[in-house]
Design an enzyme around this catalytic site. Sequence first.
Site, PDB file in Angstrom:
ATOM      1  CE1 TYR A   5      -3.339   1.485 -13.154  1.00 16.90           C
ATOM      2  CE2 TYR A   5      -3.789  -0.578 -12.029  1.00 16.90           C
ATOM      3  CZ  TYR A   5      -4.227   0.561 -12.662  1.00 16.90           C
ATOM      4  OH  TYR A   5      -5.593   0.786 -12.803  1.00 16.90           O
ATOM      5  NE  ARG A  34       7.736  -6.190 -10.603  1.00 17.52           N
ATOM      6  CZ  ARG A  34       8.369  -6.430  -9.471  1.00 17.52           C
ATOM      7  NH1 ARG A  34       9.642  -6.712  -9.482  1.00 17.52           N
ATOM      8  NH2 ARG A  34       7.723  -6.374  -8.321  1.00 17.52           N
ATOM      9  CD  GLU A  75      11.666   0.134  -1.442  1.00 17.58           C
ATOM     10  OE1 GLU A  75      11.267   1.308  -1.349  1.00 17.58           O
ATOM     11  OE2 GLU A  75      10.928  -0.858  -1.275  1.00 17.58           O
ATOM     12  CG  HIS A  76      12.750  -1.463  -5.889  1.00 16.10           C
ATOM     13  ND1 HIS A  76      13.834  -2.309  -5.831  1.00 16.10           N
ATOM     14  CD2 HIS A  76      11.829  -1.977  -5.031  1.00 16.10           C
ATOM     15  CE1 HIS A  76      13.574  -3.303  -4.989  1.00 16.10           C
ATOM     16  NE2 HIS A  76      12.367  -3.122  -4.488  1.00 16.10           N
ATOM     17  CG  HIS A 132       8.749  10.328  -0.776  1.00 14.77           C
ATOM     18  ND1 HIS A 132       8.703  11.371   0.121  1.00 14.77           N
ATOM     19  CD2 HIS A 132       9.628   9.435  -0.264  1.00 14.77           C
ATOM     20  CE1 HIS A 132       9.516  11.107   1.135  1.00 14.77           C
ATOM     21  NE2 HIS A 132      10.092   9.944   0.920  1.00 14.77           N
ATOM     22  CD  GLU A 164      -8.228  -0.696  29.168  1.00 15.25           C
ATOM     23  OE1 GLU A 164      -8.073   0.531  29.013  1.00 15.25           O
ATOM     24  OE2 GLU A 164      -9.348  -1.220  29.349  1.00 15.25           O
TER      25      GLU A 164
HETATM   26  N1  LIG Z   1       1.815   4.441  -0.287  1.00 15.94           N
HETATM   27  C1  LIG Z   1       1.397   5.663   0.005  1.00 15.94           C
HETATM   28  O1  LIG Z   1       0.447   5.844   0.760  1.00 15.94           O
HETATM   29  C2  LIG Z   1       2.078   6.872  -0.597  1.00 15.94           C
HETATM   30  C3  LIG Z   1       1.571   8.156  -0.340  1.00 15.94           C
HETATM   31  C4  LIG Z   1       2.167   9.258  -0.974  1.00 15.94           C
HETATM   32  C5  LIG Z   1       3.277   9.057  -1.782  1.00 15.94           C
HETATM   33  N2  LIG Z   1       3.768   7.787  -1.979  1.00 15.94           N
HETATM   34  C6  LIG Z   1       4.909   7.604  -2.874  1.00 15.94           C
HETATM   35  O2  LIG Z   1       4.440   7.005  -4.073  1.00 15.94           O
HETATM   36  C7  LIG Z   1       5.502   6.264  -4.675  1.00 15.94           C
HETATM   37  C8  LIG Z   1       5.012   4.879  -4.985  1.00 15.94           C
HETATM   38  O3  LIG Z   1       4.703   4.195  -3.780  1.00 15.94           O
HETATM   39  P1  LIG Z   1       3.612   3.037  -3.753  1.00 15.94           P
HETATM   40  O4  LIG Z   1       3.328   2.769  -2.309  1.00 15.94           O
HETATM   41  O5  LIG Z   1       2.503   3.387  -4.669  1.00 15.94           O
HETATM   42  O6  LIG Z   1       4.440   1.819  -4.417  1.00 15.94           O
HETATM   43  P2  LIG Z   1       4.012   0.267  -4.472  1.00 15.94           P
HETATM   44  O7  LIG Z   1       2.543   0.158  -4.468  1.00 15.94           O
HETATM   45  O8  LIG Z   1       4.767  -0.463  -3.405  1.00 15.94           O
HETATM   46  O9  LIG Z   1       4.636  -0.227  -5.863  1.00 15.94           O
HETATM   47  C9  LIG Z   1       4.228   0.304  -7.104  1.00 15.94           C
HETATM   48  C10 LIG Z   1       4.652  -0.604  -8.236  1.00 15.94           C
HETATM   49  O10 LIG Z   1       6.051  -0.789  -8.253  1.00 15.94           O
HETATM   50  C11 LIG Z   1       6.339  -2.011  -8.902  1.00 15.94           C
HETATM   51  N3  LIG Z   1       7.617  -2.566  -8.427  1.00 15.94           N
HETATM   52  C12 LIG Z   1       7.959  -2.852  -7.164  1.00 15.94           C
HETATM   53  N4  LIG Z   1       9.226  -3.295  -7.103  1.00 15.94           N
HETATM   54  C13 LIG Z   1       9.672  -3.301  -8.380  1.00 15.94           C
HETATM   55  C14 LIG Z   1      10.902  -3.670  -8.971  1.00 15.94           C
HETATM   56  N5  LIG Z   1      11.931  -4.118  -8.239  1.00 15.94           N
HETATM   57  N6  LIG Z   1      11.017  -3.547 -10.313  1.00 15.94           N
HETATM   58  C15 LIG Z   1       9.995  -3.113 -11.053  1.00 15.94           C
HETATM   59  N7  LIG Z   1       8.798  -2.745 -10.557  1.00 15.94           N
HETATM   60  C16 LIG Z   1       8.647  -2.843  -9.225  1.00 15.94           C
HETATM   61  C17 LIG Z   1       5.192  -2.925  -8.502  1.00 15.94           C
HETATM   62  O11 LIG Z   1       5.001  -3.745  -9.624  1.00 15.94           O
HETATM   63  P3  LIG Z   1       4.319  -5.217  -9.558  1.00 15.94           P
HETATM   64  O12 LIG Z   1       2.859  -4.953  -9.498  1.00 15.94           O
HETATM   65  O13 LIG Z   1       4.786  -5.833 -10.804  1.00 15.94           O
HETATM   66  O14 LIG Z   1       4.822  -5.889  -8.299  1.00 15.94           O
HETATM   67  C18 LIG Z   1       4.036  -1.983  -8.214  1.00 15.94           C
HETATM   68  O15 LIG Z   1       3.048  -2.015  -9.227  1.00 15.94           O
HETATM   69  C19 LIG Z   1       6.667   6.331  -3.699  1.00 15.94           C
HETATM   70  O16 LIG Z   1       7.522   7.372  -4.091  1.00 15.94           O
HETATM   71  C20 LIG Z   1       6.003   6.660  -2.373  1.00 15.94           C
HETATM   72  O17 LIG Z   1       6.847   7.313  -1.451  1.00 15.94           O
HETATM   73  C21 LIG Z   1       3.180   6.691  -1.426  1.00 15.94           C
END
Ligand SMILES: NC(=O)c1ccc[n+]([C@@H]2O[C@H](COP(=O)([O-])OP(=O)(O)OC[C@H]3O[C@@H](n4cnc5c(N)ncnc54)[C@H](OP(=O)(O)O)[C@@H]3O)[C@@H](O)[C@H]2O)c1
Length: 326
Positions: A24, A47, A83-84, A107, A226
């Site tokens: 989330y 988590r 990466e996770h 993705h 600039e």
């Molecule tokens: N960011 C963008 O703009 C975008 C656009 C299109 C597609 N995507 C894709 O969407 C997907 C999600 O990306 P995101 O940017 O939304 O991710 P994110 O915000 O960085 O992370 C999402 C959730 O992952 C949990 N998390 C992180 N590390 C963890 C771990 N080691 N173990 C368990 N939970 C963990 C976090 O939980 P906590 O809250 O507990 O820390 C967080 O709620 C990816 O595949 C990305 O490529 C992203």
Amino acid sequence: MKIYREVDGDLGVIRKRRVAILGYGNQGHAHALNLRDSGVEVVIGAREGGTGARKAAEAGFPVLRFDEAAGSADVVMMTLPDEHIPAIYEREVAGSIRPGAALGFAHGLAVHFGLIVPREDLDVFLIGPKGAGRWLRAEYEAGRGLAALIAVHRDASGEAFAIALAYALALGCGRAGILETTFAEECETDLFGEQAVLCGGIPALIEAGFRTLVEAGYSPEMAYFECVHEAKLIVDLIAEGGFAYMRDRISTTAEYGGELAADRLVTDRTRAEMRAILDDIRSGTFARRLIADTGAGSPELERLRRRHPRDIDEVGERVRRIVGGK
Ligand SMILES: NC(=O)c1ccc[n+]([C@@H]2O[C@H](COP(=O)([O-])OP(=O)(O)OC[C@H]3O[C@@H](n4cnc5c(N)ncnc54)[C@H](OP(=O)(O)O)[C@@H]3O)[C@@H](O)[C@H]2O)c1
């Protein structure tokens, strides 16, 4: 390129299924809120004790462990950091996801590079909104939508595409356009764009320009105006009307000087390096390096982060205060 809109899909396909959103964060919160407002039953996997779990509970969602959420749903969306994803999938999803369920990604990296190999009975699809989660949510709330990519990696049920399309419609993306692609194309072009241009090339060029002026004795504020501040003006013009439109709206001096400088900066060597970056992406070398670094506690990422001096952002703060009249 085939483009799907609201009339092409059936929201009912996703409304009759329970969706588990794992993670989330940036994307996950927007997926969950948009789906719920579109009449879909949503549970969140997060988590324990994390920010995501707290925010999802505050938003009124049932919050479960990853394995519980995955085991309770017909559609499981992996909105976790790329990466996770391999480790979390292996540890908590692979053994609990229901037979015949649909597994979604925002993705294609984990699936395309074989970092996870979903079971044969699972539908595997991709819905990649073209922008950050808060934008996906804001557009939905405004009655509009964000464009998205759609792809199916495996159609085990015969319904994978209909499920993916209905999921994208529930996100609001049908109001803009849902573009059909493949996991390979989405993944490789996305990684190349962010590495060679958006997050690698452009910021490095901006910063190098800033430092060239400062080292030559000009004031950091002037260098920032600039080389950094005005970058947005050019990008906005390109986004508004394209490259010719942008060139029509800059001075002849800027256009002439820019053309001459571009030939000195983007050379055959730059183009060869771009092709080498693309080769590393396509061969999986980059994905394996990312996962290995994550597995070791991200030492290389931390080293790369530390090499950026903070001075440029301190100047940026001063410039934003001047521009904002503070
Ligand atoms: N960011 C963008 O703009 C975008 C656009 C299109 C597609 N995507 C894709 O969407 C997907 C999600 O990306 P995101 O940017 O939304 O991710 P994110 O915000 O960085 O992370 C999402 C959730 O992952 C949990 N998390 C992180 N590390 C963890 C771990 N080691 N173990 C368990 N939970 C963990 C976090 O939980 P906590 O809250 O507990 O820390 C967080 O709620 C990816 O595949 C990305 O490529 C992203």
